[in-house]
Motif scaffolding. Structure first.
Motif, PDB file in Angstrom:
ATOM      1  N   GLY A 137       0.862  -1.444   0.013  1.00 42.24           N
ATOM      2  CA  GLY A 137      -0.529   0.419   0.301  1.00 42.24           C
ATOM      3  C   GLY A 137       0.805   1.210   0.214  1.00 42.24           C
ATOM      4  O   GLY A 137       1.750   1.498  -0.768  1.00 42.24           O
ATOM      5  N   HIS A 138       0.207   2.514   0.628  1.00 48.72           N
ATOM      6  CA  HIS A 138       0.987   4.046   0.757  1.00 48.72           C
ATOM      7  C   HIS A 138       1.535   4.436   2.117  1.00 48.72           C
ATOM      8  O   HIS A 138       1.166   5.644   2.002  1.00 48.72           O
ATOM      9  CB  HIS A 138      -0.444   4.421  -0.490  1.00 48.72           C
ATOM     10  N   ASP A 139       1.600   3.438   2.719  1.00 51.48           N
ATOM     11  CA  ASP A 139       1.694   2.837   4.437  1.00 51.48           C
ATOM     12  C   ASP A 139       2.744   4.229   4.716  1.00 51.48           C
ATOM     13  O   ASP A 139       2.977   5.119   5.868  1.00 51.48           O
ATOM     14  CB  ASP A 139       1.336   2.055   5.131  1.00 51.48           C
ATOM     15  N   GLN A 140       3.822   4.463   3.859  1.00 54.83           N
ATOM     16  CA  GLN A 140       4.932   5.665   4.559  1.00 54.83           C
ATOM     17  C   GLN A 140       4.103   6.999   4.235  1.00 54.83           C
ATOM     18  O   GLN A 140       4.934   7.852   4.845  1.00 54.83           O
ATOM     19  CB  GLN A 140       5.847   5.228   3.547  1.00 54.83           C
ATOM     20  N   ASP A 141       3.169   6.763   3.609  1.00 54.86           N
ATOM     21  CA  ASP A 141       2.234   8.999   3.505  1.00 54.86           C
ATOM     22  C   ASP A 141       1.731   8.740   4.991  1.00 54.86           C
ATOM     23  O   ASP A 141       0.573   8.230   5.756  1.00 54.86           O
ATOM     24  CB  ASP A 141       1.312   8.404   2.923  1.00 54.86           C
ATOM     25  N   ALA A 142       2.191   9.807   5.542  1.00 61.02           N
ATOM     26  CA  ALA A 142       1.607  10.114   7.116  1.00 61.02           C
ATOM     27  C   ALA A 142       0.573  11.448   6.843  1.00 61.02           C
ATOM     28  O   ALA A 142       0.999  12.342   5.960  1.00 61.02           O
ATOM     29  CB  ALA A 142       2.198  10.086   7.959  1.00 61.02           C
ATOM     30  N   LEU A 143       0.519  11.657   7.998  1.00 57.40           N
ATOM     31  CA  LEU A 143      -1.028  12.982   8.205  1.00 57.40           C
ATOM     32  C   LEU A 143      -0.104  13.878   8.609  1.00 57.40           C
ATOM     33  O   LEU A 143       0.651  13.633  10.382  1.00 57.40           O
ATOM     34  CB  LEU A 143      -2.384  12.471   8.110  1.00 57.40           C
ATOM     35  N   LEU A 144       0.095  15.122   8.676  1.00 61.13           N
ATOM     36  CA  LEU A 144       0.929  15.808   9.466  1.00 61.13           C
ATOM     37  C   LEU A 144       0.187  17.177  10.052  1.00 61.13           C
ATOM     38  O   LEU A 144      -1.040  17.767   8.699  1.00 61.13           O
ATOM     39  CB  LEU A 144       1.858  16.864   8.866  1.00 61.13           C
ATOM     40  N   ASP A 152      -0.844  19.545  13.417  1.00 64.42           N
ATOM     41  CA  ASP A 152      -0.817  20.708  14.030  1.00 64.42           C
ATOM     42  C   ASP A 152       1.345  20.734  14.430  1.00 64.42           C
ATOM     43  O   ASP A 152       1.310  19.912  15.621  1.00 64.42           O
ATOM     44  CB  ASP A 152      -1.172  20.750  15.388  1.00 64.42           C
ATOM     45  N   GLY A 153       1.975  19.700  12.785  1.00 66.00           N
ATOM     46  CA  GLY A 153       3.537  19.360  13.339  1.00 66.00           C
ATOM     47  C   GLY A 153       3.224  18.274  14.489  1.00 66.00           C
ATOM     48  O   GLY A 153       4.461  17.928  14.155  1.00 66.00           O
ATOM     49  N   LYS A 154       2.627  17.319  14.168  1.00 68.32           N
ATOM     50  CA  LYS A 154       2.475  16.050  14.269  1.00 68.32           C
ATOM     51  C   LYS A 154       2.020  14.932  13.504  1.00 68.32           C
ATOM     52  O   LYS A 154       1.260  14.772  12.708  1.00 68.32           O
ATOM     53  CB  LYS A 154       1.565  15.329  15.629  1.00 68.32           C
ATOM     54  N   VAL A 155       2.821  14.689  13.207  1.00 66.69           N
ATOM     55  CA  VAL A 155       2.667  12.839  12.297  1.00 66.69           C
ATOM     56  C   VAL A 155       1.897  11.883  13.050  1.00 66.69           C
ATOM     57  O   VAL A 155       1.769  10.852  13.625  1.00 66.69           O
ATOM     58  CB  VAL A 155       3.779  12.266  12.132  1.00 66.69           C
ATOM     59  N   TYR A 156       0.743  11.685  12.204  1.00 68.50           N
ATOM     60  CA  TYR A 156      -0.212  10.773  11.953  1.00 68.50           C
ATOM     61  C   TYR A 156       0.287   9.486  10.850  1.00 68.50           C
ATOM     62  O   TYR A 156      -0.028   9.805   9.870  1.00 68.50           O
ATOM     63  CB  TYR A 156      -1.043  11.230  12.093  1.00 68.50           C
ATOM     64  N   ARG A 157      -0.323   8.361  11.419  1.00 63.78           N
ATOM     65  CA  ARG A 157      -0.286   7.139  10.408  1.00 63.78           C
ATOM     66  C   ARG A 157      -1.699   6.286  10.223  1.00 63.78           C
ATOM     67  O   ARG A 157      -2.149   6.173  11.558  1.00 63.78           O
ATOM     68  CB  ARG A 157       1.484   6.107  10.187  1.00 63.78           C
ATOM     69  N   LEU A 158      -1.615   5.899   9.170  1.00 60.90           N
ATOM     70  CA  LEU A 158      -2.837   5.035   9.301  1.00 60.90           C
ATOM     71  C   LEU A 158      -2.055   3.212   9.354  1.00 60.90           C
ATOM     72  O   LEU A 158      -2.142   2.018   8.771  1.00 60.90           O
ATOM     73  CB  LEU A 158      -3.635   4.951   7.839  1.00 60.90           C
ATOM     74  N   ASP A 159      -2.231   3.301  11.139  1.00 61.03           N
ATOM     75  CA  ASP A 159      -1.421   2.008  11.226  1.00 61.03           C
ATOM     76  C   ASP A 159      -2.356   1.620  12.492  1.00 61.03           C
ATOM     77  O   ASP A 159      -1.526   2.419  13.919  1.00 61.03           O
ATOM     78  CB  ASP A 159      -0.037   1.631  11.319  1.00 61.03           C
ATOM     79  N   TRP A 160      -2.965   0.945  12.340  1.00 60.95           N
ATOM     80  CA  TRP A 160      -3.997   0.144  14.002  1.00 60.95           C
ATOM     81  C   TRP A 160      -3.053  -0.791  14.510  1.00 60.95           C
ATOM     82  O   TRP A 160      -3.720  -1.456  15.560  1.00 60.95           O
ATOM     83  CB  TRP A 160      -5.400   0.752  14.198  1.00 60.95           C
ATOM     84  N   SER A 161      -1.740  -1.003  13.475  1.00 61.84           N
ATOM     85  CA  SER A 161      -1.447  -2.738  14.178  1.00 61.84           C
ATOM     86  C   SER A 161      -1.718  -3.599  15.673  1.00 61.84           C
ATOM     87  O   SER A 161      -1.407  -3.936  16.353  1.00 61.84           O
ATOM     88  CB  SER A 161      -0.751  -3.324  13.256  1.00 61.84           C
ATOM     89  N   ASN A 162      -1.004  -2.229  16.161  1.00 57.67           N
ATOM     90  CA  ASN A 162      -0.329  -2.545  17.679  1.00 57.67           C
ATOM     91  C   ASN A 162      -1.751  -2.130  19.172  1.00 57.67           C
ATOM     92  O   ASN A 162      -1.349  -1.522  19.751  1.00 57.67           O
ATOM     93  CB  ASN A 162       1.079  -1.365  17.962  1.00 57.67           C
ATOM     94  N   ASN A 163      -3.137  -1.824  17.987  1.00 58.20           N
ATOM     95  CA  ASN A 163      -4.439  -1.620  19.198  1.00 58.20           C
ATOM     96  C   ASN A 163      -5.311  -2.370  18.823  1.00 58.20           C
ATOM     97  O   ASN A 163      -6.085  -1.906  18.046  1.00 58.20           O
ATOM     98  CB  ASN A 163      -4.170  -0.204  18.722  1.00 58.20           C
ATOM     99  N   GLU A 164      -5.070  -3.453  19.040  1.00 55.95           N
ATOM    100  CA  GLU A 164      -6.243  -4.428  18.189  1.00 55.95           C
ATOM    101  C   GLU A 164      -7.691  -3.934  19.113  1.00 55.95           C
ATOM    102  O   GLU A 164      -8.775  -4.259  18.513  1.00 55.95           O
ATOM    103  CB  GLU A 164      -5.677  -6.006  18.908  1.00 55.95           C
ATOM    104  N   ALA A 165      -7.883  -3.774  20.142  1.00 60.47           N
ATOM    105  CA  ALA A 165      -8.807  -3.741  20.957  1.00 60.47           C
ATOM    106  C   ALA A 165      -9.420  -2.348  20.208  1.00 60.47           C
ATOM    107  O   ALA A 165     -10.889  -2.087  20.141  1.00 60.47           O
ATOM    108  CB  ALA A 165      -8.713  -3.064  22.248  1.00 60.47           C
ATOM    109  N   ASP A 166      -8.679  -0.540  20.210  1.00 63.14           N
ATOM    110  CA  ASP A 166      -9.304   0.041  19.006  1.00 63.14           C
ATOM    111  C   ASP A 166      -9.967   0.549  18.109  1.00 63.14           C
ATOM    112  O   ASP A 166     -10.087   0.391  17.523  1.00 63.14           O
ATOM    113  CB  ASP A 166      -8.271   1.120  19.627  1.00 63.14           C
TER     114      ASP A 166
END
Length: 93
Positions: free
Chosen positions: A59-66, A68-82
Motif C-alpha cells: 500500500g501507501h503506508d509510508q504516507d503520513a498525515l501531518l 499541527d506538527g504531529k505525524v499520524y500514520r494509518l496503522d492500528w496494528s498495535n492496538n487491536e481493541a481500539d
C-alpha cells in the motif's frame, strides 16, 4: 477495511473481484483459502499473489498525515481493541 488499517496483517495472497461481503473485516471477502467458494458466486474473482514480480500488498503506508506538527500514520496494528471498536463504529455509518 481491517487490512487497510492494519498493514502488517495484509496477506500475501488474496482474492480480488469477489463481491461476497466480509462483515467481520468490513469489506469484500478476500481469503484465498476460500477461493473456490467465491468463484462459484463471482466468476471474475481471481487470486492476487503479491509474491510475484511487480505485485505488492504494501500500500501507501509510508504516507503520513501531518497535523499541527504531529505525524499520524494509518496503522492500528498495535492496538487491536481500539481497532475493533473503530470497525464496529464504522459499521454504523
Amino acid at each position: 477495511l481491517k487490512h487497510l488499517l492494519q498493514p502488517m496483517t495484509r496477506p500475501q495472497k488474496f482474492v480480488v473481484g469477489s463481491l461476497s461481503y466480509d462483515s467481520e473485516a468490513v469489506g469484500y471477502a478476500w481469503d484465498a483459502d476460500h477461493f473456490d467458494e467465491y468463484r462459484k458466486l463471482d466468476p471474475y474473482a481471481q487470486i492476487m499473489d503479491t509474491g510475484e514480480d511487480g505485485l505488492s500488498n504494501q500500500g501507501h503506508d509510508q504516507d503520513a498525515l501531518l497535523v499541527d506538527g504531529k505525524v499520524y500514520r494509518l496503522d492500528w496494528s498495535n492496538n487491536e481493541a481500539d481497532l475493533q471498536a473503530l470497525l464496529e463504529y464504522l459499521k454504523t455509518l
